[in-house]
Design a protein around this motif. Structure first.
Motif, PDB file in Angstrom:
ATOM      1  N   ASN A 115       0.839  -1.201   0.000  1.00 18.48           N
ATOM      2  CA  ASN A 115       0.000   0.000   0.000  1.00 18.48           C
ATOM      3  C   ASN A 115       0.869   1.244   0.000  1.00 18.48           C
ATOM      4  O   ASN A 115       1.869   1.316   0.711  1.00 18.48           O
ATOM      5  N   ALA A 116       0.456   2.214  -0.807  1.00 13.12           N
ATOM      6  CA  ALA A 116       1.145   3.503  -0.846  1.00 13.12           C
ATOM      7  C   ALA A 116       0.136   4.581  -1.223  1.00 13.12           C
ATOM      8  O   ALA A 116      -0.821   4.314  -1.946  1.00 13.12           O
ATOM      9  N   SER A 117       0.381   5.777  -0.737  1.00 12.98           N
ATOM     10  CA  SER A 117      -0.505   6.889  -1.077  1.00 12.98           C
ATOM     11  C   SER A 117      -0.145   7.413  -2.468  1.00 12.98           C
ATOM     12  O   SER A 117       0.926   7.119  -3.002  1.00 12.98           O
ATOM     13  N   LYS A 118      -1.013   8.210  -3.032  1.00 15.45           N
ATOM     14  CA  LYS A 118      -0.721   8.823  -4.335  1.00 15.45           C
ATOM     15  C   LYS A 118       0.514   9.710  -4.242  1.00 15.45           C
ATOM     16  O   LYS A 118       1.317   9.770  -5.162  1.00 15.45           O
ATOM     17  N   LYS A 119       0.637  10.381  -3.102  1.00  9.28           N
ATOM     18  CA  LYS A 119       1.808  11.244  -2.885  1.00  9.28           C
ATOM     19  C   LYS A 119       3.089  10.410  -2.919  1.00  9.28           C
ATOM     20  O   LYS A 119       4.073  10.793  -3.560  1.00  9.28           O
ATOM     21  N   ASP A 120       3.089   9.266  -2.228  1.00 11.97           N
ATOM     22  CA  ASP A 120       4.257   8.376  -2.240  1.00 11.97           C
ATOM     23  C   ASP A 120       4.585   7.919  -3.656  1.00 11.97           C
ATOM     24  O   ASP A 120       5.753   7.888  -4.055  1.00 11.97           O
TER      25      ASP A 120
END
Length: 142
Positions: A115-120
């Motif tokens: 899992n990763a955020s869009k920012k990441d």
């Protein structure tokens, strides 16, 4: 069950009501048990209403859309199965692990997913690290 559109003759209010059958409606009307919920008048009767018809073209279109949805869902689930079998799950540490693999040439590992955020993901892309986002469907059927 049958649904009728009812109209009050006193206050002109219209409303829908369900009955067990058309005979049940007539029985309640004869006993003066049909009452307007606005003015409490007992002069309530059926009004004109359009019948509910089935549109085969619309139903076929909905069936086609449902088939397309199910095919996409099946494809996504097959991708997920492949990923689970061939890649290492790193959970919320995806960005950290991706950087670790990218910047440490000594570190040999199979691909990862997590899992990763869009920012990441944007930051990884700016650093030249290739990471992709795919939709994830829960294993349980909704």
């Amino acid at each position: 069950m049958i649904k009728y559109k009812l109209a009050c003759k006193d206050c002109q209010t219209t409303f829908d009501s369900w009955f067990a059958s058309s005979k049940e409606f007539e029985k309640l009307k004869k006993k003066h048990l049909l009452i307007c919920h606005i003015c409490n008048s007992k002069t309530v009767d059926k009004s004109l209403m359009a019948p509910s018809l089935r549109n085969n073209k619309k139903d076929k279109k909905n069936d086609l859309q449902l088939d397309k949805y199910n095919n996409v869902k099946k494809t996504i689930k097959s991708y997920q199965k492949f990923i689970k079998e061939n890649f290492k799950f790193v959970g919320e540490n995806f960005a950290y692990e991706a950087r670790s693999i990218h910047y440490s040439p000594k570190k040999k590992t199979k691909g990862i997913y997590g899992n990763a955020s869009k920012k990441d993901l944007m930051e990884l892309k700016e650093e030249g690290i290739d990471a992709q986002m795919i939709p994830w469907v829960e294993d349980k059927d909704n």
